[in-house]
Write a protein that holds these residues in place. Structure first.
Motif, PDB file in Angstrom:
ATOM      1  N   GLN A 228       0.983  -1.255  -0.232  1.00 31.99           N
ATOM      2  CA  GLN A 228      -0.274  -0.062  -0.428  1.00 31.99           C
ATOM      3  C   GLN A 228       1.050   1.374   0.039  1.00 31.99           C
ATOM      4  O   GLN A 228       0.585   2.288  -0.729  1.00 31.99           O
TER       5      GLN A 228
ATOM      6  N   SER B 249       5.430  -2.801  -5.023  1.00 26.97           N
ATOM      7  CA  SER B 249       4.358  -2.983  -4.145  1.00 26.97           C
ATOM      8  C   SER B 249       3.923  -4.670  -5.002  1.00 26.97           C
ATOM      9  O   SER B 249       3.266  -5.539  -4.220  1.00 26.97           O
TER      10      SER B 249
ATOM     11  N   TRP C 295       2.747  -7.646  -2.443  1.00 23.58           N
ATOM     12  CA  TRP C 295       1.796  -8.005  -2.344  1.00 23.58           C
ATOM     13  C   TRP C 295       2.094 -10.004  -2.771  1.00 23.58           C
ATOM     14  O   TRP C 295       1.053 -10.849  -2.550  1.00 23.58           O
TER      15      TRP C 295
ATOM     16  N   ARG D 108      -7.193  -3.674  -6.012  1.00 20.61           N
ATOM     17  CA  ARG D 108      -5.327  -3.206  -6.942  1.00 20.61           C
ATOM     18  C   ARG D 108      -6.054  -3.225  -8.118  1.00 20.61           C
ATOM     19  O   ARG D 108      -4.986  -2.133  -8.451  1.00 20.61           O
TER      20      ARG D 108
ATOM     21  N   PHE E 256      -9.725   0.775  -2.433  1.00 27.08           N
ATOM     22  CA  PHE E 256      -8.577   0.247  -2.673  1.00 27.08           C
ATOM     23  C   PHE E 256      -7.725   0.819  -0.621  1.00 27.08           C
ATOM     24  O   PHE E 256      -7.498  -0.761  -0.575  1.00 27.08           O
TER      25      PHE E 256
ATOM     26  N   THR F 281      -7.845  -2.269   1.665  1.00 24.85           N
ATOM     27  CA  THR F 281      -6.474  -3.011   2.456  1.00 24.85           C
ATOM     28  C   THR F 281      -6.195  -2.263   4.201  1.00 24.85           C
ATOM     29  O   THR F 281      -5.796  -3.153   5.058  1.00 24.85           O
TER      30      THR F 281
END
Length: 311
Positions: A53, A88, A92, A115, A153, A157
């Protein structure tokens, strides 16, 4: 119950309690380690979610600055944003490699969907518009589309991060609860062991110490010549056998003493009779001697008288 059986049962009980304490301690350590391990496993997943994030947020910030004219849409700036997006993606991917429960998988799926929409419908089109210097499209994407997609998003998150925090807190509480249960179990078993030790001392004292003290007292009485003390036998173990043997010995000694005393009395009576007989015999002997002396005197006088008459 036999004393050897009682001793064996006492030692077995104490050994069993020690074994239970040991098992409880091992169980507590194992349970606590499991809880700590589960909690520690959540740390990398939490870090990965936050990292993916943060990298997207930094990339968006750079793109917003370019859109607002605060930075030049140079290849370096766009390459930096692209690198952040790649970081990122790696964060993930590392998160998805960890095992997760059904609830966390559902929340992770929401994050993945939001995302993908943010990247495919917001950031990548914005980067393309900035590269082509399409001011109208970049402004619409940066100020209208991107905020909505990023908010979705960010909310997804946040829910996933909150679940991870709650799950970590739950694991920590489980570890604390296990530790408390183990401590309670250990304390309970320890107290039980102390009570069993005290009970064993009382039982062994009544089974061994008191009978031995009574037997010692009876031996002392016999040694002092008292053969009339009553030996109470109220048990059927080894010490009961000892007291029975002591009672038999006391009875035998008493009978022997009575026999000797009776014999002594008989000897004394016989001695008295002999002494009395000797006295009577001596008296009769003296009387006979006196009688003989008297007869002898009379004969002597008669002889003297006869001689005088003849002359």
């Amino acid at each position: 119950m036999k004393i050897r059986t009682l001793l064996a049962a006492t030692l077995f009980t104490l050994a069993l309690i020690l074994a239970v304490i040991g098992v409880a301690g091992i169980y507590g350590i194992h349970s606590t380690n499991d809880a700590l391990a589960s909690a520690s496993e959540n740390v990398p997943t939490v870090m990965a979610v936050l990292a993916q994030q943060e990298d997207i947020a930094r990339a968006r910030l750079q793109l917003d600055r370019v859109t607002a004219g605060q930075a030049v849409a140079s290849a370096t700036t766009l390459a930096s944003a692209t690198a952040l997006i790649s970081e990122s993606d790696r964060a993930w991917t590392s998160y998805t490699a960890f095992p997760a429960g059904d609830d966390e998988k559902r929340l992770a799926a929401d994050v993945a969907h939001a995302r993908d929409n943010l990247l495919n419908k917001g950031i990548e089109p914005l980067m393309s518009a900035l590269k082509s210097s399409d001011t109208q499209s970049s402004s619409a994407l940066a100020y209208v589309t991107l905020p909505k997609l990023y908010a979705t998003f960010s909310d997804a998150t946040a829910k996933l991060s909150q679940f991870q925090a709650e799950d970590s807190a739950r694991l920590v509480q489980e570890g604390i609860a296990r530790e408390q249960k183990t401590m309670l179990l250990t304390i309970s078993v320890t107290l039980l062991g102390v009570l069993c030790a005290v009970a064993s001392w009382v039982i062994l004292r009544n089974a061994i110490s008191k009978p031995l003290a009574a037997a010692t007292e009876h031996f002392g009485a016999i040694e002092a010549g008292n053969l009339t003390s009553q030996i109470v036998i109220a048990r059927d173990d080894e010490l009961g056998g000892l007291l029975r043997s002591l009672a038999k010995m006391q009875g035998s000694l008493r009978d022997t003493v009575m026999t000797i005393r009776t014999g002594v009395d008989h000897v004394a009576d016989a001695a008295d009779e002999i002494a009395s007989g000797n006295g009577d015999l001596s008296k009769r002997t003296e009387e006979q001697a006196a009688s003989l002396r008297g007869d002898s005197g009379e004969h002597g006088r008669a002889d003297r008288d006869g001689k005088t008459d003849g002359g």
